[in-house]
Design a protein around this motif. Structure first.
Motif, short mmCIF file in Angstrom:
data_model
loop_
_atom_site.label_atom_id
_atom_site.label_comp_id
_atom_site.label_asym_id
_atom_site.label_seq_id
_atom_site.Cartn_x
_atom_site.Cartn_y
_atom_site.Cartn_z
N ASN A 150 45.26 41.07 39.78
CA ASN A 150 43.83 40.70 40.52
C ASN A 150 42.90 39.30 40.05
O ASN A 150 41.31 40.52 38.56
N LYS A 151 43.15 38.65 40.02
CA LYS A 151 42.08 37.99 38.96
C LYS A 151 42.19 36.95 40.04
O LYS A 151 43.26 36.62 41.32
N PHE A 152 41.77 35.71 40.38
CA PHE A 152 41.01 35.19 40.75
C PHE A 152 40.91 33.84 40.99
O PHE A 152 39.24 33.52 39.68
N SER A 153 40.81 32.57 40.73
CA SER A 153 40.04 31.39 40.78
C SER A 153 40.02 30.33 41.46
O SER A 153 40.27 29.63 42.55
N LEU A 154 38.54 29.32 41.35
CA LEU A 154 38.41 28.64 42.08
C LEU A 154 38.13 27.17 41.13
O LEU A 154 37.47 27.13 40.44
N THR B 107 35.58 21.90 38.65
CA THR B 107 35.13 22.51 38.09
C THR B 107 37.05 23.47 37.85
O THR B 107 37.48 24.02 39.24
N ARG B 108 36.90 25.01 37.26
CA ARG B 108 37.74 25.94 37.35
C ARG B 108 37.40 27.19 37.11
O ARG B 108 36.97 27.05 35.75
N MET B 109 36.44 27.91 37.41
CA MET B 109 36.15 29.34 37.95
C MET B 109 36.75 30.12 37.58
O MET B 109 37.38 30.52 38.98
N ASP B 110 37.21 31.18 37.28
CA ASP B 110 37.82 32.33 36.44
C ASP B 110 38.20 33.38 36.86
O ASP B 110 36.31 33.60 36.12
N ILE C 216 30.04 32.79 33.63
CA ILE C 216 30.08 34.01 34.84
C ILE C 216 30.26 35.09 33.98
O ILE C 216 31.23 35.29 33.32
N ASP C 217 30.39 36.11 34.86
CA ASP C 217 30.13 37.75 34.33
C ASP C 217 30.57 38.26 35.15
O ASP C 217 29.90 38.55 36.62
N THR C 218 31.71 38.22 35.81
CA THR C 218 32.37 38.91 36.33
C THR C 218 31.99 40.50 36.94
O THR C 218 32.67 40.87 36.15
#
Length: 140
Positions: free
Chosen positions: A62-66, A74-77, A99-101
């Motif tokens: 349940n992880k997602f990277s942009l 960029t790499r946003m995890d 980023i605070d998911t």
């Protein structure tokens, strides 16, 4: 498995309907090891012409990277209840983002699917802005 896909990405800030940004674009969708990937080229309309965007979707963890490469990089995890600090490189200079998911829901299989990310984003210590990112992938 490599398929053509229609990718729809909508970003809503502050939960106000007038702040919706939506992009629908063709891309590629494939699976490698335990992750799905979506790859598409950004357009001039999105303000990122010359940039390739990749989504790495790890359904098991349940992880997602942009990931963006090109004129903007960029790499946003994103991971449930996790914070991350990332560097967002633009043609105008780098920005430090926090980023605070809050919530990450992934419902993706070999035919595509949906991803929902609810997160707070702050730039260089500014007040956080709540953002809801909705992604739909239709494999063809």
């Amino acid at each position: 498995m490599k398929k053509n896909a229609l990718v729809s990405v909508s970003s809503i800030q502050s939960k106000k309907k007038e702040d919706i940004i939506e992009v629908v674009t063709p891309g590629n969708f494939y699976k490698k090891e335990n992750c799905y990937y979506v790859v598409y080229d950004e357009t001039e309309l999105a303000g990122m012409e010359g940039t390739t965007t990749t989504f790495k979707i790890n359904c098991n963890d349940n992880k997602f990277s942009l990931i963006r490469m090109g004129t903007t990089s960029t790499r946003m995890d994103f991971e449930n209840n996790k914070d991350a600090i990332v560097l967002y490189n633009t043609p105008y200079g780098p920005l430090e983002l926090k980023i605070d998911t809050k919530k990450l829901n992934i419902d993706v299989d070999d035919n595509g699917g949906d991803i929902l990310i609810d997160y707070n984003l702050s730039i260089s210590g500014e007040k956080p802005q709540n953002t809801l990112l909705k992604i739909n992938i239709k494999a063809q």
